[in-house]
Design a protein around this motif. Structure first.
Motif, PDB file in Angstrom:
ATOM      1  N   ARG A 334       0.849  -1.193   0.000  1.00  0.00           N
ATOM      2  CA  ARG A 334       0.000   0.000   0.000  1.00  0.00           C
ATOM      3  C   ARG A 334       0.886   1.245   0.000  1.00  0.00           C
ATOM      4  NH1 ARG A 334      -2.510  -0.390   6.152  1.00  0.00           N
ATOM      5  NH2 ARG A 334      -0.687   0.486   7.215  1.00  0.00           N
ATOM      6  N   ILE A 335       0.320   2.310  -0.523  1.00  0.00           N
ATOM      7  CA  ILE A 335       1.060   3.566  -0.624  1.00  0.00           C
ATOM      8  C   ILE A 335       0.353   4.578   0.264  1.00  0.00           C
ATOM      9  CG2 ILE A 335       1.747   5.411  -2.216  1.00  0.00           C
ATOM     10  CD1 ILE A 335       1.914   3.192  -4.387  1.00  0.00           C
ATOM     11  N   VAL A 336       1.127   5.169   1.181  1.00  0.00           N
ATOM     12  CA  VAL A 336       0.509   6.013   2.212  1.00  0.00           C
ATOM     13  C   VAL A 336       1.227   7.358   2.310  1.00  0.00           C
ATOM     14  CG1 VAL A 336      -0.179   3.985   3.567  1.00  0.00           C
ATOM     15  CG2 VAL A 336       2.005   5.110   4.045  1.00  0.00           C
ATOM     16  N   ASP A 337       0.598   8.290   3.007  1.00  0.00           N
ATOM     17  CA  ASP A 337       1.250   9.575   3.251  1.00  0.00           C
ATOM     18  C   ASP A 337       2.090   9.490   4.530  1.00  0.00           C
ATOM     19  OD1 ASP A 337      -0.424   9.799   5.428  1.00  0.00           O
ATOM     20  OD2 ASP A 337      -1.729  11.350   4.535  1.00  0.00           O
ATOM     21  N   ALA A 338       2.643  10.616   4.943  1.00  0.00           N
ATOM     22  CA  ALA A 338       3.568  10.614   6.082  1.00  0.00           C
ATOM     23  C   ALA A 338       2.880  10.178   7.375  1.00  0.00           C
ATOM     24  CB  ALA A 338       4.177  11.996   6.239  1.00  0.00           C
ATOM     25  N   ARG A 339       1.531  10.225   7.387  1.00  0.00           N
ATOM     26  CA  ARG A 339       0.813   9.797   8.606  1.00  0.00           C
ATOM     27  C   ARG A 339       0.130   8.451   8.417  1.00  0.00           C
ATOM     28  NH1 ARG A 339      -2.477  15.026  10.084  1.00  0.00           N
ATOM     29  NH2 ARG A 339      -3.298  13.682  11.733  1.00  0.00           N
ATOM     30  N   ASP A 340       0.668   7.667   7.494  1.00  0.00           N
ATOM     31  CA  ASP A 340       0.196   6.293   7.237  1.00  0.00           C
ATOM     32  C   ASP A 340      -1.221   6.223   6.663  1.00  0.00           C
ATOM     33  OD1 ASP A 340       2.586   5.329   8.160  1.00  0.00           O
ATOM     34  OD2 ASP A 340       1.839   4.761  10.149  1.00  0.00           O
ATOM     35  N   ARG A 341      -1.708   7.328   6.104  1.00  0.00           N
ATOM     36  CA  ARG A 341      -3.055   7.294   5.500  1.00  0.00           C
ATOM     37  C   ARG A 341      -2.937   6.902   4.034  1.00  0.00           C
ATOM     38  NH1 ARG A 341      -4.569  13.133   7.726  1.00  0.00           N
ATOM     39  NH2 ARG A 341      -2.787  13.466   6.375  1.00  0.00           N
ATOM     40  N   PRO A 342      -3.705   5.885   3.609  1.00  0.00           N
ATOM     41  CA  PRO A 342      -3.616   5.445   2.214  1.00  0.00           C
ATOM     42  C   PRO A 342      -3.896   6.589   1.247  1.00  0.00           C
ATOM     43  CG  PRO A 342      -4.913   3.904   3.502  1.00  0.00           C
ATOM     44  CD  PRO A 342      -4.648   5.077   4.399  1.00  0.00           C
ATOM     45  N   LEU A 343      -3.124   6.613   0.160  1.00  0.00           N
ATOM     46  CA  LEU A 343      -3.292   7.663  -0.845  1.00  0.00           C
ATOM     47  C   LEU A 343      -4.180   7.171  -1.971  1.00  0.00           C
ATOM     48  CD1 LEU A 343       0.394   8.929  -0.958  1.00  0.00           C
ATOM     49  CD2 LEU A 343      -1.601  10.214  -0.145  1.00  0.00           C
ATOM     50  N   ALA A 348       1.942   9.507  -5.532  1.00  0.00           N
ATOM     51  CA  ALA A 348       3.212   8.970  -5.027  1.00  0.00           C
ATOM     52  C   ALA A 348       3.263   9.094  -3.512  1.00  0.00           C
ATOM     53  CB  ALA A 348       4.370   9.718  -5.654  1.00  0.00           C
ATOM     54  N   GLY A 349       3.737   8.056  -2.850  1.00  0.00           N
ATOM     55  CA  GLY A 349       3.837   8.097  -1.389  1.00  0.00           C
ATOM     56  C   GLY A 349       4.725   6.987  -0.868  1.00  0.00           C
ATOM     57  N   GLN A 350       4.739   6.837   0.437  1.00  0.00           N
ATOM     58  CA  GLN A 350       5.609   5.844   1.067  1.00  0.00           C
ATOM     59  C   GLN A 350       5.029   4.452   0.849  1.00  0.00           C
ATOM     60  OE1 GLN A 350       7.533   6.791   4.479  1.00  0.00           O
ATOM     61  NE2 GLN A 350       7.198   9.003   4.356  1.00  0.00           N
ATOM     62  N   LEU A 351       5.907   3.550   0.497  1.00  0.00           N
ATOM     63  CA  LEU A 351       5.468   2.177   0.224  1.00  0.00           C
ATOM     64  C   LEU A 351       5.578   1.331   1.488  1.00  0.00           C
ATOM     65  CD1 LEU A 351       4.630  -0.008  -1.801  1.00  0.00           C
ATOM     66  CD2 LEU A 351       7.047  -0.347  -2.303  1.00  0.00           C
ATOM     67  N   GLN A 352       4.481   0.650   1.806  1.00  0.00           N
ATOM     68  CA  GLN A 352       4.486  -0.270   2.946  1.00  0.00           C
ATOM     69  C   GLN A 352       4.105  -1.660   2.444  1.00  0.00           C
ATOM     70  OE1 GLN A 352       1.806   1.512   5.829  1.00  0.00           O
ATOM     71  NE2 GLN A 352       3.369   3.021   6.409  1.00  0.00           N
ATOM     72  N   VAL A 353       4.684  -2.689   3.072  1.00  0.00           N
ATOM     73  CA  VAL A 353       4.397  -4.061   2.630  1.00  0.00           C
ATOM     74  C   VAL A 353       4.118  -4.959   3.836  1.00  0.00           C
ATOM     75  CG1 VAL A 353       5.888  -3.797   0.600  1.00  0.00           C
ATOM     76  CG2 VAL A 353       6.805  -4.867   2.646  1.00  0.00           C
ATOM     77  N   ARG A 354       3.343  -6.012   3.565  1.00  0.00           N
ATOM     78  CA  ARG A 354       3.013  -6.982   4.623  1.00  0.00           C
ATOM     79  C   ARG A 354       2.911  -8.356   3.977  1.00  0.00           C
ATOM     80  NH1 ARG A 354      -2.569  -6.032   7.752  1.00  0.00           N
ATOM     81  NH2 ARG A 354      -3.373  -6.684   5.729  1.00  0.00           N
ATOM     82  N   GLY A 355       3.390  -9.357   4.656  1.00  0.00           N
ATOM     83  CA  GLY A 355       3.278 -10.704   4.093  1.00  0.00           C
ATOM     84  C   GLY A 355       4.214 -11.660   4.822  1.00  0.00           C
ATOM     85  N   PRO A 356       4.114 -12.951   4.474  1.00  0.00           N
ATOM     86  CA  PRO A 356       4.942 -13.947   5.163  1.00  0.00           C
ATOM     87  C   PRO A 356       6.427 -13.793   4.854  1.00  0.00           C
ATOM     88  CG  PRO A 356       3.763 -14.930   3.306  1.00  0.00           C
ATOM     89  CD  PRO A 356       3.243 -13.536   3.460  1.00  0.00           C
ATOM     90  N   ASN A 357       6.710 -13.005   3.799  1.00  0.00           N
ATOM     91  CA  ASN A 357       8.095 -12.780   3.387  1.00  0.00           C
ATOM     92  C   ASN A 357       8.830 -11.801   4.282  1.00  0.00           C
ATOM     93  OD1 ASN A 357       6.004 -11.127   2.111  1.00  0.00           O
ATOM     94  ND2 ASN A 357       7.677  -9.982   1.189  1.00  0.00           N
ATOM     95  N   VAL A 358       8.098 -11.033   5.083  1.00  0.00           N
ATOM     96  CA  VAL A 358       8.715  -9.942   5.844  1.00  0.00           C
ATOM     97  C   VAL A 358       9.507 -10.495   7.040  1.00  0.00           C
ATOM     98  CG1 VAL A 358       8.248  -7.838   7.173  1.00  0.00           C
ATOM     99  CG2 VAL A 358       7.003  -8.282   5.039  1.00  0.00           C
ATOM    100  N   PHE A 359      10.601  -9.841   7.347  1.00  0.00           N
ATOM    101  CA  PHE A 359      11.546 -10.320   8.376  1.00  0.00           C
ATOM    102  C   PHE A 359      10.948 -10.288   9.782  1.00  0.00           C
ATOM    103  CE2 PHE A 359      13.839  -6.359  10.166  1.00  0.00           C
ATOM    104  CZ  PHE A 359      12.776  -5.538   9.911  1.00  0.00           C
ATOM    105  N   LEU A 360      11.737 -10.813  10.745  1.00  0.00           N
ATOM    106  CA  LEU A 360      11.242 -10.950  12.106  1.00  0.00           C
ATOM    107  C   LEU A 360      11.532  -9.724  12.969  1.00  0.00           C
ATOM    108  CD1 LEU A 360      12.542 -14.606  12.571  1.00  0.00           C
ATOM    109  CD2 LEU A 360      10.154 -13.931  12.202  1.00  0.00           C
TER     110      LEU A 360
END
Ligand code: MLC
Ligand code: AMP
Length: 506
Positions: A334-343, A348-360
């Motif tokens: 998802r792409i969000v603004d500086a306050r984590d609100r989806p755009l 263009a904004g900050q990219l966030q990711v989630r999934g089983p691939n993400v580190f511990l």
């Protein structure tokens, strides 16, 4: 529950006929899957006999070789946490990792054994070995060891590897990557890139980063494939080996160097099925030239140490230049603004990711780890992205102050910290500027109030090389009276990037 040690997964996918080759070197050495099983068992057995226990860290700074890969697999089998280190790291850089990771064992190049032994002793690490890439011995000890070892049971959320990434604070952080995360991402890529019987990987990258170690080797191992293992990237040798391969993975510099080679043409690629690029942005010009020269469309994907691969252009379907493709199956982006609100889509904004691939998480940095995740479990990548209506992402910038040179990340803060200790330096700013070979190259701008005290550019560069790995050392140093600042007093790196943009290109 079944053993989630990723080595058990590999083992379940190895060819039934263990005489099939897993590695061939350009020098003509061939190793079979049976050799891989025996050699990795010997390393696991030897280190266990020497007192290394599951969960202990094993720090490894060795040249690329088939034995180095078997050592990695031996650490997985033994349940040890593998900690690979860039071979370019200096003694000073190594010291930080010894201190921070508190490894139970350190394995280095034969030429470094005396120095590393002394360094390790200082940090309380008693077990130091050297790996001879040809003989495959650890101080000669491994030869006498029985090549049998049962894979140590691991839970999916137990750490398999710690990979250090520097950071905007200048202090490297150890990203802890779990067995299940590695397995999930490797299986996803194996399927997404259509690995098939008969695939041969031409392996040209170093094996101390995720691109060469996880993305490339894991896919080949899951496929029971052969790898042509080049000790380092060599353009002419790559062109010679290409007709024997079907898959190549490279950073953009690999592709620009291939294109600069007159012998590189469609005929050299006649058996190739897939060219993958990542670790740094692939220029549209390179993408197009490559297609014109070879008829192949490079597949660009995007990821990072902390997350493995997040997005990939499709195997079937359109591969769009300037994009890194849509999210891989199982990965939320998802792409969000500086306050984590989806755009809104297209912004263009900050990219966030989630999934089983993400580190511990980061080794012994719970606060830093917490700060990098949102309440609903998304990881903040620090990359700025934009998504097109088809769901394809483009990485258009970085929120983090970072330079990517030839696929290696350089964090300016770390370099500035070293430069600022030089005589005559008031302060410094390290930036990345366009470079025809490395994509971006590191350049330093020094503000000096005492130019007589300042060493020459060449002396400064030579001095920095004793403290920092070569790829981090500025290729040029510009000296100014003052650094440009905004009204808040912050150094305007964008102004410097513009001013020095032509340092290597016209
Ligand atoms: C080497 N040098 C570099 C450099 N590599 N300088 C800037 N940037 C680089 N990337 C310097 C050396 O210090 C040396 O300096 C000189 O260049 C020649 O060294 P070399 O060893 O002969 O270089 P070469 O073998 O040509 O290496 C270039 C390269 C290599 C592009 C093949 O850098 C490489 O393998 N890069 C790939 C990195 C990688 O695998 N990244 C993946 C990270 S994982 P001097 O002054 O001493 O001559 C990741 C996640 C993801 O990012 O998404 O994949
Ligand atoms: P590392 O920390 O070495 O794993 O590097 C990860 C970073 O490399 C990412 O956060 C991105 O900034 C960058 N990166 C990786 N792949 C790509 C790509 N295909 N295009 C642009 N940047 C990339």
């Amino acid at each position: 529950m079944a053993n989630q040690n990723i080595y058990a997964l590999f083992q379940s996918r190895f060819p039934a006929d263990r005489d099939r080759p897993v590695i061939e070197t350009p020098a003509g050495d061939v190793f079979s899957y049976g050799d891989l099983e025996r050699e990795s068992a010997r390393y696991a057995r030897l280190l266990t006999d020497q007192g290394v226990r599951p969960g202990d860290r094993v720090a490894v700074q060795v040249d690329k070789s088939p034995q180095a890969l078997f050592l990695y697999l031996g650490c997985l089998r033994g349940g040890f946490i593998y900690l690979p280190l860039n071979t370019g790291y200096t003694a000073k850089e190594l010291d930080y990792f010894l201190h921070d990771a508190e490894p139970a064992a350190v394995i280095c190049r034969p030429d470094d054994l005396d120095r590393v032994t002394a360094q390790a002793r200082n940090r309380g690490v008693a077990r130091v070995y050297s790996l001879d890439g040809r003989a495959g011995t650890l101080n000669g000890l491994a030869e006498s060891v029985e090549p049998h070892f049962d894979v140590v049971p691991r839970q999916g959320d137990e750490v398999a590897v710690i990979l250090y990434t520097s950071g905007t604070t200048g202090r490297p952080k150890g990203a802890m990557i779990g067995h299940a995360g590695l397995a999930a991402n490797s299986l996803t890529l194996h399927a997404a890139w259509g690995w098939q019987a008969g695939d041969v990987l031409l392996h040209v990258l170093p094996i101390f980063h995720i691109h060469g170690l996880f993305i490339a080797c894991h896919c080949a191992l899951l496929n029971g494939s052969k790898m042509i293992f080049m000790p380092r990237f060599d353009t002419a040798e790559t062109v010679r080996q290409l007709p024997r391969a079907t898959v190549l993975m490279g950073v953009p510099t690999v592709y620009t160097r291939l294109l600069a080679e007159p012998d590189f043409d469609a005929d050299a690629c006649r058996n190739m099925r897939l060219f993958v690029s990542g670790s740094a942005p692939l220029l549209e010009q390179t993408f197009n030239e490559f297609h014109t020269r070879t008829g192949h469309t490079i597949l660009e994907r995007y990821g990072m140490t902390e997350t493995g691969m997040n997005t990939s252009n499709p195997l079937h379907g359109e591969r769009l230049p300037g994009t890194v493709g849509p999210a891989l199956p199982g990965v939320d982006v998802r792409i969000v603004d500086a306050r984590d609100r989806p755009l809104a889509p297209g912004e263009a904004g900050q990219l966030q990711v989630r999934g089983p691939n993400v580190f511990l998480g980061y080794w012994r940095m719970p606060d830093k780890t917490a700060a990098e995740f949102t309440a609903d479990g998304f990881f903040r990548t620090g990359d700025i992205a934009i998504q097109n209506p088809l769901g394809y992402l483009s990485i258009v910038g970085r929120a983090k102050d970072m330079v990517i040179s030839g696929g290696y990340n350089v964090y300016p803060k770390e370099i500035e910290g070293v430069i600022d200790t030089l005589p005559g330096v008031l302060e410094s700013a390290v930036i990345g500027v366009p470079h025809p070979d490395f994509g971006e190259a590191v350049v330093a701008v020094i503000a000096s109030d005492d130019r007589d005290a300042l060493p020459s550019e060449a002396d400064m560069i030579a001095g920095l090389k004793t403290e920092l790995a070569g790829y981090k050392v500025p290729k040029r140093i510009h000296v100014v009276d003052t650094l440009p600042r905004n009204t808040m007093g912050k150094v305007q790196k964008n102004v410097l990037r513009e001013r020095y943009a032509g340092t290597f290109t016209t």
